[in-house]
Design a protein around this motif. Structure first.
Motif, PDB file in Angstrom:
ATOM      1  N   ALA A 600       0.818  -1.221   0.000  1.00  0.00           N
ATOM      2  CA  ALA A 600       0.000   0.000   0.000  1.00  0.00           C
ATOM      3  C   ALA A 600       0.845   1.261   0.000  1.00  0.00           C
ATOM      4  N   ASN A 601       2.118   1.148   0.337  1.00  0.00           N
ATOM      5  CA  ASN A 601       2.993   2.325   0.329  1.00  0.00           C
ATOM      6  C   ASN A 601       3.410   2.727  -1.081  1.00  0.00           C
ATOM      7  N   ALA A 602       3.057   1.923  -2.062  1.00  0.00           N
ATOM      8  CA  ALA A 602       3.452   2.205  -3.441  1.00  0.00           C
ATOM      9  C   ALA A 602       2.407   3.050  -4.155  1.00  0.00           C
ATOM     10  N   ASP A 603       2.825   3.650  -5.283  1.00  0.00           N
ATOM     11  CA  ASP A 603       1.893   4.417  -6.115  1.00  0.00           C
ATOM     12  C   ASP A 603       1.036   3.489  -6.969  1.00  0.00           C
ATOM     13  N   VAL A 604       1.592   2.327  -7.336  1.00  0.00           N
ATOM     14  CA  VAL A 604       0.862   1.340  -8.128  1.00  0.00           C
ATOM     15  C   VAL A 604       1.380  -0.034  -7.743  1.00  0.00           C
ATOM     16  N   ILE A 605       0.492  -1.035  -7.825  1.00  0.00           N
ATOM     17  CA  ILE A 605       0.864  -2.406  -7.492  1.00  0.00           C
ATOM     18  C   ILE A 605       0.791  -3.244  -8.762  1.00  0.00           C
ATOM     19  N   VAL A 606       1.883  -3.927  -9.082  1.00  0.00           N
ATOM     20  CA  VAL A 606       1.913  -4.866 -10.209  1.00  0.00           C
ATOM     21  C   VAL A 606       1.973  -6.270  -9.631  1.00  0.00           C
ATOM     22  N   PHE A 607       0.882  -7.011  -9.778  1.00  0.00           N
ATOM     23  CA  PHE A 607       0.838  -8.394  -9.308  1.00  0.00           C
ATOM     24  C   PHE A 607       1.155  -9.313 -10.480  1.00  0.00           C
ATOM     25  N   VAL A 608       2.194 -10.135 -10.322  1.00  0.00           N
ATOM     26  CA  VAL A 608       2.624 -11.036 -11.393  1.00  0.00           C
ATOM     27  C   VAL A 608       2.340 -12.471 -10.951  1.00  0.00           C
ATOM     28  N   GLY A 609       1.261 -13.026 -11.471  1.00  0.00           N
ATOM     29  CA  GLY A 609       0.830 -14.357 -11.064  1.00  0.00           C
ATOM     30  C   GLY A 609       0.615 -15.261 -12.252  1.00  0.00           C
ATOM     31  N   GLY A 610      -0.410 -16.108 -12.146  1.00  0.00           N
ATOM     32  CA  GLY A 610      -0.663 -17.104 -13.176  1.00  0.00           C
ATOM     33  C   GLY A 610      -0.171 -18.459 -12.733  1.00  0.00           C
ATOM     34  N   ILE A 611       0.391 -19.219 -13.663  1.00  0.00           N
ATOM     35  CA  ILE A 611       0.911 -20.536 -13.329  1.00  0.00           C
ATOM     36  C   ILE A 611       2.323 -20.674 -13.898  1.00  0.00           C
ATOM     37  N   SER A 612       2.810 -21.894 -14.026  1.00  0.00           N
ATOM     38  CA  SER A 612       4.231 -22.086 -14.325  1.00  0.00           C
ATOM     39  C   SER A 612       4.443 -23.379 -15.090  1.00  0.00           C
ATOM     40  N   PRO A 613       5.483 -23.447 -15.934  1.00  0.00           N
ATOM     41  CA  PRO A 613       5.827 -24.713 -16.589  1.00  0.00           C
ATOM     42  C   PRO A 613       6.310 -25.773 -15.603  1.00  0.00           C
ATOM     43  N   GLU A 614       6.503 -25.410 -14.351  1.00  0.00           N
ATOM     44  CA  GLU A 614       6.796 -26.416 -13.325  1.00  0.00           C
ATOM     45  C   GLU A 614       5.527 -27.136 -12.878  1.00  0.00           C
ATOM     46  N   LEU A 615       4.352 -26.603 -13.298  1.00  0.00           N
ATOM     47  CA  LEU A 615       3.072 -27.191 -12.930  1.00  0.00           C
ATOM     48  C   LEU A 615       2.348 -27.806 -14.119  1.00  0.00           C
ATOM     49  N   GLU A 616       2.495 -27.202 -15.306  1.00  0.00           N
ATOM     50  CA  GLU A 616       1.846 -27.737 -16.503  1.00  0.00           C
ATOM     51  C   GLU A 616       2.910 -28.109 -17.527  1.00  0.00           C
ATOM     52  N   GLN A 625      -2.668 -28.928  -5.665  1.00  0.00           N
ATOM     53  CA  GLN A 625      -4.104 -28.800  -5.890  1.00  0.00           C
ATOM     54  C   GLN A 625      -4.372 -28.013  -7.174  1.00  0.00           C
ATOM     55  N   GLY A 626      -5.226 -28.563  -8.030  1.00  0.00           N
ATOM     56  CA  GLY A 626      -5.555 -27.921  -9.293  1.00  0.00           C
ATOM     57  C   GLY A 626      -4.770 -28.460 -10.471  1.00  0.00           C
ATOM     58  N   PHE A 627      -3.819 -29.377 -10.206  1.00  0.00           N
ATOM     59  CA  PHE A 627      -2.965 -29.904 -11.260  1.00  0.00           C
ATOM     60  C   PHE A 627      -2.842 -31.418 -11.095  1.00  0.00           C
ATOM     61  N   ASP A 628      -2.684 -32.118 -12.234  1.00  0.00           N
ATOM     62  CA  ASP A 628      -2.588 -33.571 -12.179  1.00  0.00           C
ATOM     63  C   ASP A 628      -1.742 -34.073 -13.340  1.00  0.00           C
ATOM     64  N   GLY A 629      -0.554 -34.601 -13.031  1.00  0.00           N
ATOM     65  CA  GLY A 629       0.273 -35.259 -14.031  1.00  0.00           C
ATOM     66  C   GLY A 629       0.729 -34.383 -15.168  1.00  0.00           C
ATOM     67  N   GLY A 630       0.770 -33.071 -14.946  1.00  0.00           N
ATOM     68  CA  GLY A 630       1.135 -32.133 -15.997  1.00  0.00           C
ATOM     69  C   GLY A 630      -0.052 -31.382 -16.552  1.00  0.00           C
ATOM     70  N   ASP A 631      -1.254 -31.904 -16.330  1.00  0.00           N
ATOM     71  CA  ASP A 631      -2.484 -31.242 -16.757  1.00  0.00           C
ATOM     72  C   ASP A 631      -3.069 -30.421 -15.615  1.00  0.00           C
ATOM     73  N   ARG A 632      -4.104 -29.682 -15.935  1.00  0.00           N
ATOM     74  CA  ARG A 632      -4.830 -28.929 -14.920  1.00  0.00           C
ATOM     75  C   ARG A 632      -6.178 -29.598 -14.666  1.00  0.00           C
ATOM     76  N   THR A 633      -6.632 -29.561 -13.439  1.00  0.00           N
ATOM     77  CA  THR A 633      -7.947 -30.102 -13.108  1.00  0.00           C
ATOM     78  C   THR A 633      -9.007 -29.015 -13.077  1.00  0.00           C
ATOM     79  N   THR A 634      -8.581 -27.760 -13.184  1.00  0.00           N
ATOM     80  CA  THR A 634      -9.493 -26.618 -13.237  1.00  0.00           C
ATOM     81  C   THR A 634      -8.839 -25.518 -14.048  1.00  0.00           C
ATOM     82  N   VAL A 635      -9.680 -24.718 -14.715  1.00  0.00           N
ATOM     83  CA  VAL A 635      -9.131 -23.578 -15.466  1.00  0.00           C
ATOM     84  C   VAL A 635      -9.079 -22.317 -14.606  1.00  0.00           C
ATOM     85  N   MET A 636      -9.567 -22.396 -13.377  1.00  0.00           N
ATOM     86  CA  MET A 636      -9.615 -21.213 -12.520  1.00  0.00           C
ATOM     87  C   MET A 636      -8.212 -20.804 -12.059  1.00  0.00           C
TER      88      MET A 636
END
Length: 870
Positions: A600-616, A625-636
């Motif tokens: 909150a002390n910043a002028d703007v917040i850049v959140f860098v998220g998503g997923i990773s090639p370590e998961l898919e 949770q949300g991943f299985d054998g290289g695939d995803r179990t949910t698109v959320m």
């Protein structure tokens, strides 16, 4: 005596042939290539022929034939070699550019780097090494049918037309334009009807109807085989209609060889022939499996050595040696086309120097592609671009400083990888304070915090851990290399040498150290390894995972004050990439409120998220949770990231969400509540620079989605459902979050009404024209997209289908005329027999910055017209 004389005559004959094999027609550069190939094949023994049909083809010294490894990778830059190479955005990111010219140039640059590596291998006599050859098993042109598939990141998206055009551009760039020699050999994979799930890929039997086969799954393969003249095809693991793809009557004999007249080589996917017996259970033994694969035109077996049984199969009369010759002719034709049997002075590409690796123009193009790939999904009230004069910026999230996430899978390693945090720091300079917080893991708020206490470990009374490397999997014999390291946290990419003189595969390591506890304490270690590991404390086994199970293991040790403990970690690696990590530290639950308060002390917040090639990715041992054998179990989007974003939004400071991903992520809350959202994929070595360029306005984004971003899992068919109804924009009838072809800009574009005929006869081409104007106040690029909807189709038909696209750059206020010529094939549909036909009646043709009827703010208006086919 007679026996000894025979041996002497044989040895003399062998020596004589070894000296004069260059006199054989196979080495005569003046002869036609076909004659040279036939001569070579005719001189091979049965055993030699079979050896040449394995991916690791051995040398045949008596004929001067060098060893050759067919298995090489170049998905988005040369991958898995010991050398530093240029890494471009992952394939799905390059698809988001919608730019065939950029993709073709990338493939050419990659091919040149591959040539440089191969030239080094030839000079060093290392042509048998994997990942140093010139037959690349790329591109992956499977259709990204379902967003949960972990390998979808390797594809060019969900649309057959876009995939075909981008794949063809890649092939033409990689194979070069020399009339005699290939720069490199591309390979279209995985043929066919292959798109997950990963855990069952070796056993799946897919039964698509004929319409879907020809409408969705085969068009890209046809384009690459028939028009782009791809050198190779890889057949898939799965069975199609109860026959394994690598021995499939319809795919291999009827379509590929007979209908499409393919004359190149076919390789199995690795271990696919072994699946005939072990998993599909369609063949009684390996000899019949190998023979059947060859009968169906599978020329190379990768991974296992089932093809060695072909010697026995020939002797038993299951297959003739003449049939093997067909495959061998194809294989050696490719090697001749690559110049492997001609003088380097004659081969155009044999002169490519090592300085080509990471050439300046290659690195520049990696940045350009990363810039072109970024898709602006939302920009409420023009929050972006940001000012470079901000006093304080908070950069938060699990992908903010994750360099591995930039690389995707099937990747090389460059000299420098720029994370998003790096890119922002480079962009704003020292005058802006950066507050960095990793915040949470991808899917959890429980963080393991290493204490990085290097002084904790000692070996022979010196600080550190001794690492001893062995060129076998069992720590046998004397180590080939020893060193001292401060901690154990190593990633050995596939093809990279772990240490000097150490094999890139089939190696083992022993880490030995000791520690003395300053107090009575219980220490916690986090352990992860790929193939197998075990840990000893004072020579007692305390943790064993010799056939590594998915996920991270934790072990604890109670230590007494002042007591010294001997600790040994043993690790072995078989194939693929290797990871070995053992870190001492503590588990802590992330305090989301505290993270938000600091941001909150910043002028703007850049959140860098998503997923990773370590998961898919490809058949991965992931236990999250949300991943299985290289695939995803949910698109959320993992819920922990949404919870942190809610806390960040509550600060009242503007929030920008940057997603890194190889697949579509559902972000309904973020779309409603976060003012600016970018999708940056896995952006390659310069991905972080490209993100910063877009965030701060030095590059106007123009990437467009090559896949549909759905609102949630609701409405998606089952993952194993290969029926296309309900899949992709062409057949999904529900509302979506961001549609295929979608993307915003910092400027705006207007389209003039279409100029096109009102009536056309079947079998004729038509021309569609419009004019596009940059009506905003910034220079920018637009991706002009043409779709057709079949209003009167009586049989199956897509809701609409992409049939043309052009990426163009326009100065502010500039206009340009755009012209599409639609062929009869592009105006046609597929019937339930797989035949193309032109339906009579009305076609709705739209041209614009995306699909028609998209109502999201900022999308270019679409012009449309109706064509009557008679």
């Amino acid at each position: 005596m007679r026996k000894l004389l025979c041996v002497m005559i044989t040895c003399f004959s062998t020596l004589l042939h070894a000296q004069d094999f260059k006199q054989y027609p196979m080495w005569n550069e003046a002869l036609p290539m076909e004659q040279r190939v036939n001569d070579l094949v005719s001189r091979l023994t049965l055993e030699e022929k079979v050896g040449q049909m394995l991916n690791a083809a051995p040398a045949i010294p008596r004929l001067g034939i060098p060893a050759y490894e067919w298995w090489n990778e170049i998905l988005h830059g040369v991958a898995r070699t010991p050398y530093k190479t240029t890494v471009y955005p992952q394939a799905i990111g390059m698809a988001a550019t919608w730019d065939t010219s950029s993709l073709k140039l990338m493939a050419r640059y990659s091919g040149l780097e591959g040539r440089a590596i191969n030239n080094l291998a030839v000079a060093e006599g290392k042509t048998k090494d994997r990942y140093k050859g010139l037959t690349y098993w790329t591109p992956n042109i499977n259709i990204f049918r379902d967003p949960r598939w972990g390998r979808g990141q390797e594809t060019y998206g969900e649309d057959p037309f876009l995939t075909a055009k981008l794949g063809a551009a890649f092939v033409r760039g990689l194979q070069g334009d020399d009339p005699t020699y290939l720069l490199a050999a591309a390979c279209a994979k995985h043929y066919a009807v292959h798109s997950g799930p990963e855990p069952t890929r070796h056993t799946d039997n897919i039964n698509p109807d004929t319409y879907d086969l020809w409408d969705t799954y085969l068009p890209a393969f046809k384009e690459l085989v028939v028009n782009a003249k791809v050198a190779g095809v890889m057949c898939a693991y799965n069975a199609l209609n109860s026959q394994p793809c690598c021995a499939n009557d319809l795919l291999m004999n009827d379509i590929l060889r007979n209908q499409w007249k393919f004359t190149g080589y076919v390789t199995s996917d690795c271990w696919a022939i072994d699946d005939f017996v072990k998993n599909h259970k369609t063949h009684k033994d390996v000899a019949s499996a190998a023979a059947d694969a060859v009968f169906h035109g599978t020329d190379v077996e990768c991974g296992t050595s089932v093809y060695r049984s072909l010697v026995d199969a020939v002797k038993r009369g299951i297959i003739s040696e003449t049939q093997l010759n067909v495959s061998l002719s194809r294989l050696f034709t490719i090697r001749y086309r690559l110049g492997m049997f001609d003088a380097p002075s004659k081969v155009k590409y044999a002169q490519v120097p090592a300085s080509t690796l990471e050439a300046p123009e290659h690195k520049e193009h990696a940045l350009k592609l990363a810039q072109q790939s970024i898709v602006l999904l939302k920009n409420q009230n023009q929050l972006l671009p940001l000012s470079k004069n901000l006093k304080r910026i908070a950069v938060v999230g699990p992908n903010a400083d994750n360099r591995l996430a930039m690389l995707g899978n099937y990747n090389g390693f460059p000299s420098r990888i720029v994370s998003v945090l790096d890119g922002i720091r480079d962009k704003v300079g020292a005058q802006t304070e950066i507050i960095y917080e990793p915040g949470v893991n991808y899917a959890s708020d429980i963080l393991f915090t290493p204490d990085n206490d290097a002084a904790f470990y000692s070996y022979n009374n010196k600080q550190g851990i001794q690492a001893s490397y062995f060129n076998n999997e069992n720590l046998e014999g004397a180590p080939v290399y020893q060193t001292v390291v401060s901690d154990i946290n190593f990633i050995y990419p596939e093809g990279q040498l772990p240490a000097p003189g150490v094999n890139s595969r089939h190696f083992s390591i022993r880490f030995a150290t000791s520690f003395t506890s300053a107090k009575d304490s219980t220490y916690t270690w986090q352990m992860e390894g790929d193939e197998g590991y075990r840990i000893f404390m004072n020579d007692s086994l305390v943790l064993k995972d010799w056939n590594a199970q998915p996920g991270i293991r934790t072990f604890k040790w109670k230590a007494q004050k002042g007591k010294t403990y001997k600790m040994v970690l043993e690790y072995w690696q078989n194939e693929d990439a290797a990871r070995i990590r053992m870190q001492k530290g503590t588990y802590q639950k992330a305090d989301l409120g505290s993270i938000a308060n600091r941001a909150a002390n910043a002028d703007v917040i850049v959140f860098v998220g998503g997923i990773s090639p370590e998961l898919e990715g490809e058949q991965m041992p992931v236990n999250v949770q949300g991943f299985d054998g290289g695939d995803r179990t949910t698109v959320m989007l993992p819920s922990v990231q949404t919870e942190l974003l809610k806390q960040l939004k509550a600060t009242g400071k503007p929030v920008v969400f940057v997603m890194l991903t190889g697949s579509a992520i559902a972000t309904p809350w973020e779309q409603e509540n976060i003012p600016a959202i970018l999708n940056a994929w896995y952006g390659g070595q310069s991905g972080g620079t490209a993100v910063a360029d877009v965030l701060f306005g030095d590059y106007n984004p123009a990437g467009r989605l090559p896949v549909t971003f759905y609102k949630s899992d609701e409405g998606l068919p089952g993952f194993k459902d290969y029926n296309m109804q309900g899949h992709t924009y062409r057949y999904f009838k529900g509302a979506v979050l961001y549609p295929f072809g979608y993307g915003l800009s910092y400027t705006s574009f207007n389209y003039a009404p279409l100029r096109m005929p009102k009536i056309a006869t079947r079998g004729s081409s038509i021309t569609v024209e419009t004019e596009v104007k940059n009506s905003g106040n910034r220079d920018g690029e637009e991706v002009v997209q043409l779709y057709i909807a079949y209003l009167n189709a009586k049989g199956k038909a897509p809701i609409r289908a992409l049939k043309g696209f052009q990426r163009i750059a326009l100065k502010k206020g500039e206009s340009r005329k755009i012209r599409f010529v639609l062929t009869p094939e592009q105006l046609s549909l597929v019937n339930d027999k797989g035949e193309m036909y032109q339906p009579a009646g009305a076609l709705l043709i739209s041209v614009g910055g995306g699909q028609p009827a998209v109502k999201l703010e900022g999308v270019s208006k679409v012009s449309w017209g109706t064509l009557m086919i008679k």
